[in-house]
Design a protein around this motif. Sequence first.
Motif, mmCIF file in Angstrom:
data_model
loop_
_atom_site.group_PDB
_atom_site.id
_atom_site.type_symbol
_atom_site.label_atom_id
_atom_site.label_comp_id
_atom_site.label_asym_id
_atom_site.label_seq_id
_atom_site.Cartn_x
_atom_site.Cartn_y
_atom_site.Cartn_z
ATOM 1 N N TRP A 96 -106.715 2.729 -17.597
ATOM 2 C CA TRP A 96 -106.620 1.518 -16.770
ATOM 3 C C TRP A 96 -107.981 1.159 -16.158
ATOM 4 O O TRP A 96 -108.310 -0.007 -16.023
ATOM 5 N N ALA A 97 -108.751 2.150 -15.757
ATOM 6 C CA ALA A 97 -110.026 1.883 -15.090
ATOM 7 C C ALA A 97 -111.090 1.370 -16.050
ATOM 8 O O ALA A 97 -111.890 0.512 -15.696
ATOM 9 N N ALA B 199 -106.976 1.665 -10.188
ATOM 10 C CA ALA B 199 -107.279 2.898 -10.922
ATOM 11 C C ALA B 199 -108.690 3.385 -10.603
ATOM 12 O O ALA B 199 -108.914 4.585 -10.426
ATOM 13 N N ARG B 200 -109.658 2.472 -10.511
ATOM 14 C CA ARG B 200 -111.025 2.878 -10.179
ATOM 15 C C ARG B 200 -111.110 3.452 -8.768
ATOM 16 O O ARG B 200 -111.811 4.442 -8.537
ATOM 17 N N GLY B 201 -110.381 2.851 -7.838
ATOM 18 C CA GLY B 201 -110.360 3.377 -6.470
ATOM 19 C C GLY B 201 -109.739 4.765 -6.415
ATOM 20 O O GLY B 201 -110.236 5.644 -5.700
ATOM 21 N N ASN C 244 -101.293 11.272 -15.525
ATOM 22 C CA ASN C 244 -101.888 10.395 -14.519
ATOM 23 C C ASN C 244 -103.399 10.265 -14.688
ATOM 24 O O ASN C 244 -103.940 9.176 -14.586
ATOM 25 N N ILE C 245 -104.089 11.344 -14.987
ATOM 26 C CA ILE C 245 -105.545 11.283 -15.166
ATOM 27 C C ILE C 245 -105.883 10.471 -16.411
ATOM 28 O O ILE C 245 -106.792 9.634 -16.393
ATOM 29 N N ILE C 246 -105.155 10.699 -17.493
ATOM 30 C CA ILE C 246 -105.404 9.962 -18.736
ATOM 31 C C ILE C 246 -105.203 8.467 -18.517
ATOM 32 O O ILE C 246 -106.034 7.645 -18.907
ATOM 33 N N MET C 247 -104.096 8.110 -17.875
ATOM 34 C CA MET C 247 -103.797 6.696 -17.667
ATOM 35 C C MET C 247 -104.758 6.051 -16.659
ATOM 36 O O MET C 247 -105.104 4.880 -16.799
ATOM 37 N N LEU C 248 -105.195 6.811 -15.654
ATOM 38 C CA LEU C 248 -106.166 6.262 -14.707
ATOM 39 C C LEU C 248 -107.462 5.884 -15.424
ATOM 40 O O LEU C 248 -108.048 4.833 -15.165
#
Length: 170
Positions: free
Chosen positions: A119-120, A133-135, A112-116
């Motif tokens: 995406w961000a 993702a930024r939020g 989840n952290i990697i993908m956030l």
Amino acid sequence: MRCPNCNAETDAGAARCAFCGAALNNEDAAPAETPLPEAAESREPLNQPTGAAPEESPLVSEPEPGASSEPAHAAQTAEKPKKEVSLEDLKKPVGTLKFFLVMLIEAVPVLNIIMLFKWAFGWGVNMNLRNLARGQLLFLLLALIAALALWILAPEFYTWLGGLFPRAAV
């Protein structure tokens, strides 16, 4: 017509190659060397003492054995072209299925952290997904700061709470 010396494409009626200067009609002809200007011949290299003979260096380097004869830019053009992403595609709303898959990916702890971050801050990501993702990264940062603050200030917090609610004597 191809030059027998450098394998460059030349005009059919040319007597010499436009790239290396080799004679095109005679297969045995040696490559023509470009004469050096007189000023360059009179100068001595900086790394040699005065009066020492400069080392002979060829003007045209010989290709390495086994090296490809095709130009370097030909290998670059053979690369797979990148997929073009239009602005309209980036602004489309995220569908329910994609949103569900995003939520499913966010349930996996490290992924989840990697993908956030992908995406961000990645290129070609849907604007809605990027903003989500930024939020979420901002929310995680604030939660981390709050957790660190409580961890550091916890002893003082508990002593303050103890002063507010004194224990009754038994």
